[in-house]
Design a protein around this motif. Sequence first.
Motif, mmCIF file in Angstrom:
data_model
loop_
_atom_site.group_PDB
_atom_site.id
_atom_site.type_symbol
_atom_site.label_atom_id
_atom_site.label_comp_id
_atom_site.label_asym_id
_atom_site.label_seq_id
_atom_site.Cartn_x
_atom_site.Cartn_y
_atom_site.Cartn_z
ATOM 1 N N LYS A 245 0.993 -1.286 0.431
ATOM 2 C CA LYS A 245 0.044 0.081 0.011
ATOM 3 C C LYS A 245 0.670 1.057 -0.057
ATOM 4 C CE LYS A 245 -4.570 -1.718 2.271
ATOM 5 N NZ LYS A 245 -5.054 -1.896 2.681
ATOM 6 N N THR A 246 1.804 0.721 0.517
ATOM 7 C CA THR A 246 2.760 2.298 0.732
ATOM 8 C C THR A 246 4.043 2.798 -1.347
ATOM 9 O OG1 THR A 246 4.674 0.745 0.645
ATOM 10 C CG2 THR A 246 3.297 1.701 2.999
ATOM 11 N N GLY A 247 3.464 1.458 -1.929
ATOM 12 C CA GLY A 247 4.131 2.185 -3.308
ATOM 13 C C GLY A 247 5.245 1.172 -3.340
ATOM 14 N N VAL A 248 5.365 0.417 -4.873
ATOM 15 C CA VAL A 248 6.975 -0.448 -5.163
ATOM 16 C C VAL A 248 6.369 -0.593 -6.622
ATOM 17 C CG1 VAL A 248 6.735 -1.462 -3.465
ATOM 18 C CG2 VAL A 248 6.197 -2.164 -4.821
ATOM 19 N N GLU A 249 7.804 -0.023 -7.061
ATOM 20 C CA GLU A 249 8.041 -0.123 -9.299
ATOM 21 C C GLU A 249 8.213 -1.622 -9.210
ATOM 22 O OE1 GLU A 249 8.977 4.436 -7.148
ATOM 23 O OE2 GLU A 249 9.532 2.434 -6.326
ATOM 24 N N ILE A 250 8.839 -2.356 -8.662
ATOM 25 C CA ILE A 250 9.605 -3.033 -9.159
ATOM 26 C C ILE A 250 8.297 -4.519 -7.957
ATOM 27 C CG2 ILE A 250 11.360 -4.722 -9.547
ATOM 28 C CD1 ILE A 250 13.032 -2.182 -10.172
ATOM 29 N N LEU A 251 7.756 -5.396 -8.834
ATOM 30 C CA LEU A 251 7.315 -6.338 -7.386
ATOM 31 C C LEU A 251 7.431 -7.874 -8.407
ATOM 32 C CD1 LEU A 251 5.851 -7.561 -5.557
ATOM 33 C CD2 LEU A 251 3.920 -7.326 -7.117
ATOM 34 N N VAL A 252 8.310 -9.056 -7.350
ATOM 35 C CA VAL A 252 8.849 -9.995 -7.478
ATOM 36 C C VAL A 252 7.950 -10.693 -6.980
ATOM 37 C CG1 VAL A 252 11.147 -11.702 -7.456
ATOM 38 C CG2 VAL A 252 11.244 -9.358 -7.420
ATOM 39 N N ALA A 253 7.479 -11.328 -7.482
ATOM 40 C CA ALA A 253 6.373 -12.424 -6.953
ATOM 41 C C ALA A 253 6.475 -13.965 -7.416
ATOM 42 C CB ALA A 253 4.968 -12.062 -7.246
ATOM 43 N N THR A 254 6.051 -15.043 -6.276
ATOM 44 C CA THR A 254 5.164 -16.130 -7.156
ATOM 45 C C THR A 254 3.781 -15.801 -8.197
ATOM 46 O OG1 THR A 254 4.717 -16.477 -4.946
ATOM 47 C CG2 THR A 254 6.720 -17.340 -5.718
ATOM 48 N N PRO A 255 3.654 -16.704 -8.637
ATOM 49 C CA PRO A 255 1.579 -16.480 -9.330
ATOM 50 C C PRO A 255 0.872 -16.629 -8.309
ATOM 51 C CG PRO A 255 3.361 -17.271 -10.881
ATOM 52 C CD PRO A 255 3.949 -17.687 -9.709
ATOM 53 N N GLY A 256 0.631 -18.156 -7.306
ATOM 54 C CA GLY A 256 -0.080 -17.569 -6.788
ATOM 55 C C GLY A 256 -0.580 -17.052 -6.267
ATOM 56 N N ARG A 257 0.601 -16.466 -4.993
ATOM 57 C CA ARG A 257 0.065 -15.284 -4.437
ATOM 58 C C ARG A 257 -0.033 -13.933 -5.048
ATOM 59 N NH1 ARG A 257 1.204 -14.382 0.974
ATOM 60 N NH2 ARG A 257 0.489 -16.639 1.127
ATOM 61 N N LEU A 258 0.636 -13.959 -5.872
ATOM 62 C CA LEU A 258 0.316 -12.763 -6.815
ATOM 63 C C LEU A 258 -1.298 -12.490 -7.291
ATOM 64 C CD1 LEU A 258 0.978 -10.201 -8.457
ATOM 65 C CD2 LEU A 258 1.118 -11.271 -10.058
ATOM 66 N N LEU A 259 -1.588 -13.486 -7.211
ATOM 67 C CA LEU A 259 -3.579 -13.105 -7.857
ATOM 68 C C LEU A 259 -4.381 -13.872 -6.820
ATOM 69 C CD1 LEU A 259 -3.304 -16.831 -10.927
ATOM 70 C CD2 LEU A 259 -3.962 -13.880 -10.602
ATOM 71 N N ASP A 260 -3.645 -14.242 -5.430
ATOM 72 C CA ASP A 260 -4.467 -13.906 -4.118
ATOM 73 C C ASP A 260 -4.327 -12.263 -3.513
ATOM 74 O OD1 ASP A 260 -4.527 -16.368 -3.788
ATOM 75 O OD2 ASP A 260 -2.391 -16.680 -2.212
ATOM 76 N N HIS A 261 -3.017 -11.629 -3.821
ATOM 77 C CA HIS A 261 -3.249 -10.056 -4.349
ATOM 78 C C HIS A 261 -4.248 -8.860 -4.875
ATOM 79 C CE1 HIS A 261 -0.452 -9.284 -0.755
ATOM 80 N NE2 HIS A 261 0.210 -10.055 -1.400
ATOM 81 N N VAL A 262 -4.708 -10.360 -6.106
ATOM 82 C CA VAL A 262 -4.917 -9.699 -6.972
ATOM 83 C C VAL A 262 -6.665 -9.158 -6.261
ATOM 84 C CG1 VAL A 262 -5.897 -9.107 -9.683
ATOM 85 C CG2 VAL A 262 -3.565 -9.959 -8.966
ATOM 86 N N GLU A 263 -6.809 -10.062 -6.312
ATOM 87 C CA GLU A 263 -8.243 -10.302 -5.867
ATOM 88 C C GLU A 263 -8.779 -10.265 -4.643
ATOM 89 O OE1 GLU A 263 -8.594 -15.322 -4.874
ATOM 90 O OE2 GLU A 263 -8.623 -15.898 -7.315
ATOM 91 N N GLN A 264 -8.022 -9.951 -3.561
ATOM 92 C CA GLN A 264 -8.443 -8.983 -2.844
ATOM 93 C C GLN A 264 -7.807 -7.814 -2.774
ATOM 94 O OE1 GLN A 264 -5.998 -10.058 1.035
ATOM 95 N NE2 GLN A 264 -6.792 -12.581 1.728
ATOM 96 N N LYS A 265 -7.384 -6.874 -4.470
ATOM 97 C CA LYS A 265 -7.606 -5.812 -4.155
ATOM 98 C C LYS A 265 -6.151 -5.361 -3.288
ATOM 99 C CE LYS A 265 -11.980 -5.707 -6.097
ATOM 100 N NZ LYS A 265 -12.183 -6.980 -6.589
ATOM 101 N N THR A 266 -5.134 -5.417 -3.125
ATOM 102 C CA THR A 266 -4.340 -5.149 -2.826
ATOM 103 C C THR A 266 -3.118 -4.037 -3.693
ATOM 104 O OG1 THR A 266 -3.062 -7.037 -2.117
ATOM 105 C CG2 THR A 266 -4.007 -6.014 -0.368
ATOM 106 N N LEU A 267 -3.466 -4.799 -4.957
ATOM 107 C CA LEU A 267 -2.724 -4.054 -5.969
ATOM 108 C C LEU A 267 -2.881 -3.693 -7.164
ATOM 109 C CD1 LEU A 267 -1.760 -6.501 -8.058
ATOM 110 C CD2 LEU A 267 -0.348 -7.614 -5.636
ATOM 111 N N SER A 268 -2.201 -2.838 -8.316
ATOM 112 C CA SER A 268 -3.093 -2.864 -9.468
ATOM 113 C C SER A 268 -2.180 -3.095 -10.163
ATOM 114 C CB SER A 268 -3.129 -1.602 -9.645
ATOM 115 O OG SER A 268 -3.471 -1.304 -10.579
#
Length: 479
Positions: free
Chosen positions: A131-154
């Motif tokens: 929520k503080t903002g990051v320019e570069i995000l490193v992620a595993t696919p499953g956890r990234l989709l978890d955040h997408v579903e919870q609307k914690t990132l765009s």
Amino acid sequence: MSEQTIVDFRSLGLAEPLLKAIDESGYTTPTPIQAQAIPLALQRMDLMAGAQTGTGKTAAFSLPILHTLLPLASTSTSPAKHPIRALVLAPTRELAIQVYDNIKTYAKHTPLRSLVVYGGVDIKTQTPILKTGVEILVATPGRLLDHVEQKTLSLSQVQFLVLDEADRMLDMGFMPDLKRILALLPKQRQNLMFSATFSDEIKKLADAFLNNPTLIEVARSNATNENVEQKAYLVNSDQKQRFLVQLLKHYANQQVIVFTKTKLSASKLARALERDHIPCSAIHGDKTQKERIEALDAFKAGTINALVATDVAARGLDITDLPLVVNYEISTAPEDYVHRIGRTGRAGAKGIAISLIDEDETKYFADIEKLIKKQIPKEKGLINNSNNSSNSSNNRPRTTKPARGEDGWFQQPYQPAAAVAVQKEALAKPSSAKRQVVAALLGGFGFKASPQTRQQARRATPKLASNTDSQPTGNSELT
């Protein structure tokens, strides 16, 4: 710009803050994959890059991304000034953490922010930083989709997409997740795909999301590192553990990663090695993220000498100067062999890869040799009994057990039937004399025993009296 003309990172035209970080990290000359990939990535070209693992692929994509994003960097505390502009997808938590650590190192003299998100930990610990903002995000696919579903990132402002170890993502069944993620990204973006091996499935994946990619291969596809000496020993499955202990004691005080096929065999082998006084730990998918990080940290620090791992650790582990890798169990997927032994012989160092092959695994090893187009020398694994640990479970004395399906009665010495009957009757019905002795000792049945009588009873049945004297006698002391 040809590879031959690049003698240092400064000639690549990277920004000064990045060059300063590279210099502080002790790097001076780009690796072949870096020398070829960085100039093309700086020209905003899509890349399909293949290189042997351990050759510096992370810097090959992270440095040009950081250089391109640097003019957009902001020191503002507003999250709106720090949207996700680069997304790096990795198949495993260990690889994601390693990539993030490298990016953070290269970006330390810039205002650019980065973060890694992965499963196995509470998602709520990652949300506040997002929520503080990051320019570069490193992620595993499953956890990234978890955040997408919870609307914690765009992901609406992503300009760079990197697929690291793309072949492993396909092996682990991430294709459905990748398709969902690609649908969330802007159409206009730069795509960089890195993989140690190229298969027909990888080429299909490249066709699906790369735009006129440039192919880079600094080594033949599926080739193994020439700095790694490869050996193989033919060992019966029931002798493997003893042979491994002997092998590790031969390479005493050297760190080693031992690969198994399953989580169960990794745990069992780690416990067995500990019993043989070899400091070790296991790392596999059933371990919590905290346990896996602790095991890796202990291994990197030299607290433990051996790390027993499944193929979850075959990619992404970056251990400095790891001298030895052992394939305790041969993987049924030949490509995994390339990644396993790629943990050693990194960055120009020498390494040894040893495989233990039983009779059932010879066909899998033949497939490996066919893939890498190389015959690996094989020897018969011999057990040196004088060096075996006295604590080894294989050396413990064994009691003779009846064969399966046999009655243990047949193993007893012959006795005449009459003798057996008499013996059984004696055991079933104690004699009246014995009952009187017991009563005398215990003071029961109204029998009052004098000290002389008790002494005679003890002489008559010394064993019984001895056992009785060791126990409280209750009312007998009142007679």
